[in-house]
Design a protein around this motif. Structure first.
Motif, mmCIF file in Angstrom:
data_model
loop_
_atom_site.group_PDB
_atom_site.id
_atom_site.type_symbol
_atom_site.label_atom_id
_atom_site.label_comp_id
_atom_site.label_asym_id
_atom_site.label_seq_id
_atom_site.Cartn_x
_atom_site.Cartn_y
_atom_site.Cartn_z
ATOM 1 N N UNK A 89 -9.912 -8.010 1.752
ATOM 2 C CA UNK A 89 -9.644 -7.182 2.920
ATOM 3 C C UNK A 89 -8.201 -7.341 3.353
ATOM 4 N N UNK A 90 -7.704 -8.584 3.338
ATOM 5 C CA UNK A 90 -6.335 -8.815 3.777
ATOM 6 C C UNK A 90 -5.338 -8.143 2.834
ATOM 7 N N UNK A 91 -5.582 -8.306 1.528
ATOM 8 C CA UNK A 91 -4.702 -7.673 0.552
ATOM 9 C C UNK A 91 -4.701 -6.165 0.713
ATOM 10 N N UNK A 92 -5.889 -5.580 0.871
ATOM 11 C CA UNK A 92 -5.988 -4.129 1.002
ATOM 12 C C UNK A 92 -5.311 -3.660 2.279
ATOM 13 N N UNK A 105 11.558 7.186 -4.768
ATOM 14 C CA UNK A 105 11.105 7.194 -3.378
ATOM 15 C C UNK A 105 10.834 5.761 -2.925
ATOM 16 N N UNK A 106 10.916 5.512 -1.617
ATOM 17 C CA UNK A 106 10.662 4.155 -1.120
ATOM 18 C C UNK A 106 9.322 3.599 -1.600
ATOM 19 N N UNK A 107 8.309 4.478 -1.619
ATOM 20 C CA UNK A 107 6.982 4.001 -2.002
ATOM 21 C C UNK A 107 6.951 3.548 -3.456
ATOM 22 N N UNK A 145 -0.835 -0.964 4.875
ATOM 23 C CA UNK A 145 0.236 -1.008 5.863
ATOM 24 C C UNK A 145 1.584 -0.820 5.168
ATOM 25 N N UNK A 146 1.758 -1.444 3.984
ATOM 26 C CA UNK A 146 3.026 -1.296 3.251
ATOM 27 C C UNK A 146 3.294 0.165 2.958
ATOM 28 N N UNK A 147 2.265 0.867 2.452
ATOM 29 C CA UNK A 147 2.470 2.265 2.068
ATOM 30 C C UNK A 147 2.878 3.102 3.269
ATOM 31 N N UNK A 148 2.348 2.733 4.460
ATOM 32 C CA UNK A 148 2.727 3.467 5.661
ATOM 33 C C UNK A 148 4.160 3.134 6.084
ATOM 34 N N UNK A 149 4.569 1.875 5.845
ATOM 35 C CA UNK A 149 5.815 1.407 6.456
ATOM 36 C C UNK A 149 7.053 1.579 5.584
#
Lengths: 224, 215
Positions: free
Chosen positions: A205-208, A95-97, A213-217
């Motif tokens: 915070x930025x990493x998280x 899967x993409x994820x 966002x990556x997991x969504x995109x």
């Protein structure tokens, strides 16, 4: 549709192992990044001499060297798939994820190897006050996670453009600036013995946020 | 047509009000007038980039190329207003702080915004196929969506700022003369109208270009 099991830890682990193996076959990215780091450090150290009394400059130089040495290679994990025409096959198997997470873990590992060589070399060649190891390693670790999460996602976008590599630095640097700012500020602060809590929070915070966002995109990244 | 004439008359009237009717701030003197260009443009930059992000997310959700045209057009226009805000701010900084550029946190954040949307437009130009361009540009826009709050609110806190306080200051009430505020607000309304008009044109051009490609 990828089944639930294909996005499991096993798939991520398989992708990570596959990345390590194909990187180890040529060691192209690793060699390029390490040589880049060493060449830059040599040039800087030769040009300015020892900077032991300027922790502000040292912190900036350390992160600029790390950033640029790793940048090209971080996009390489996806560019390699596109150039080798293997992306379609890869997408059939996972899967993409899980592809994304596997490649992110590989990039993290890659960054750790680069840092293992570049950071001691930087400290030896340029000098500097004694490190506060705990704070320094915390900044380094969180900075690497934020850097890898951002660069992996942007690398996946860049791999699908015309002229792939050329654009990567220009497109990824603006979104990496918060990481650079936080990491440089944190490294500078630990040298002067100041607390680094604010910088660590910024990096975490930025990493998280980037990871979330990556997991969504990632599901939207490949469609044709 | 009438609407467009009204728009230009409105902007001209707000400018005249700003220059002739509103008073000057004592310390700032004539440089007060930069405010009527700088503040509305900076505010509109945020509106335009916000609009662009909103439509990027809508594109990913609905896959309608109209949203992509909105996102791209708003990013281009936002960049234009961003340049206006930066240049006017830089001129003001030269007059008041003695140098055009000194990496004040506010200067830093707006510079980052310009870089991000410059990169967004560069990325668009490097992508083939309109569906793929729309999709990947929208994804980058979401990445930028994570970075922008950090660049504007968090990173500048690491440094010290000389920038005048926001219009509504910590005590929650405006410090400046209401006439100045009114003229600037009128200018903002006018510029927003200008933005909406230009964006509509840009979206229409994109739609026509797409229709011609299909035909």
């Amino acid at each position: 549709m990828p089944s639930a099991s294909s996005s499991s830890a096993a798939a991520v682990w398989a992708i990570l192992r596959k990345e390590c193996r194909s990187e180890w076959r040529t060691r192209y990215g690793l060699n390029a990044a390490l040589l880049f780091a060493i060449a830059t450090l040599t040039a800087v150290s030769f040009a300015v001499g020892r900077l032991g009394d300027r922790p502000d400059l040292l912190a900036a130089l350390l992160w600029i060297v790390l950033l640029f040495a790793s940048l090209a290679a971080l996009a390489h994990t996806f560019v390699r798939e596109v150039e080798g025409h293997t992306l379609t096959l890869l997408r059939l198997t996972a899967s993409p994820t899980s592809i994304a997470l596997g490649k992110l873990l590989f990039n993290l590992l890659f960054l750790a190897v680069i840092e293992l060589v570049a950071v001691p070399l930087d400290l030896v060649l340029l000098g500097g006050p004694p490190l506060h190891w705990g704070r320094f390693l915390a900044v380094l670790a969180l900075g690497s996670v934020a850097l890898a999460a951002t660069a992996t996602l942007v690398g996946a976008i860049i791999a699908q453009t015309r002229g792939r590599g050329a654009l990567f630095a220009a497109v990824s640097l603006p979104v990496l600036l918060p990481v650079l700012a936080g990491a440089v500020s944190g490294t500078r602060a630990q040298w002067s013995g100041a607390p680094v809590g604010a910088e660590l929070r910024l990096l975490a915070a930025y990493g998280a946020a980037m990871l979330g966002m990556s997991l969504l995109l990632y599901d939207h990244l490949w469609e044709e | 047509m009438l609407l467009r004439m009204l728009l230009f008359a409105w902007i001209a009237a707000s400018l005249i009000a700003g220059f002739l009717w509103a008073p000057l701030v004592p310390v700032l003197g004539d440089t007060t007038r930069v405010f009527y260009f700088h503040f509305p443009a900076a505010l509109l930059t945020c509106v335009a980039f916000g609009w662009s992000m909103l439509h990027s997310v809508l594109y990913l959700a609905r896959r309608d190329l109209g949203h992509d045209a909105q996102a791209a057009g708003a990013a281009e226009l936002g960049l234009l207003f961003c340049v206006v805000a930066t240049l006017s701010g830089s001129l003001w900084a030269k007059a008041m702080w003695g140098s055009y550029w000194n990496w004040d946190p506010r200067e830093t954040s707006i510079f980052f915004l310009m870089l991000i949307y410059g990169a967004y437009l560069a990325l668009r130009s490097a992508l083939d196929g309109e569906a793929r361009r729309a999709r990947l540009a929208a994804i980058y826009s979401c990445v930028a969506f994570v970075a922008v709050p950090f660049l504007i609110f968090v990173v500048p806190r690491l440094y010290f700022s000389l920038h005048p306080e926001p219009v509504l200051n910590a005590r929650g009430k405006p410090d400046i003369d209401p006439r100045i505020l009114l003229a600037a607000a009128a200018m903002f309304v006018g510029e927003t109208g200008l933005f909406a008009w230009m964006l509509a044109l840009r979206v229409r051009v994109a739609r026509l270009a797409r229709a011609r490609e299909v035909a």
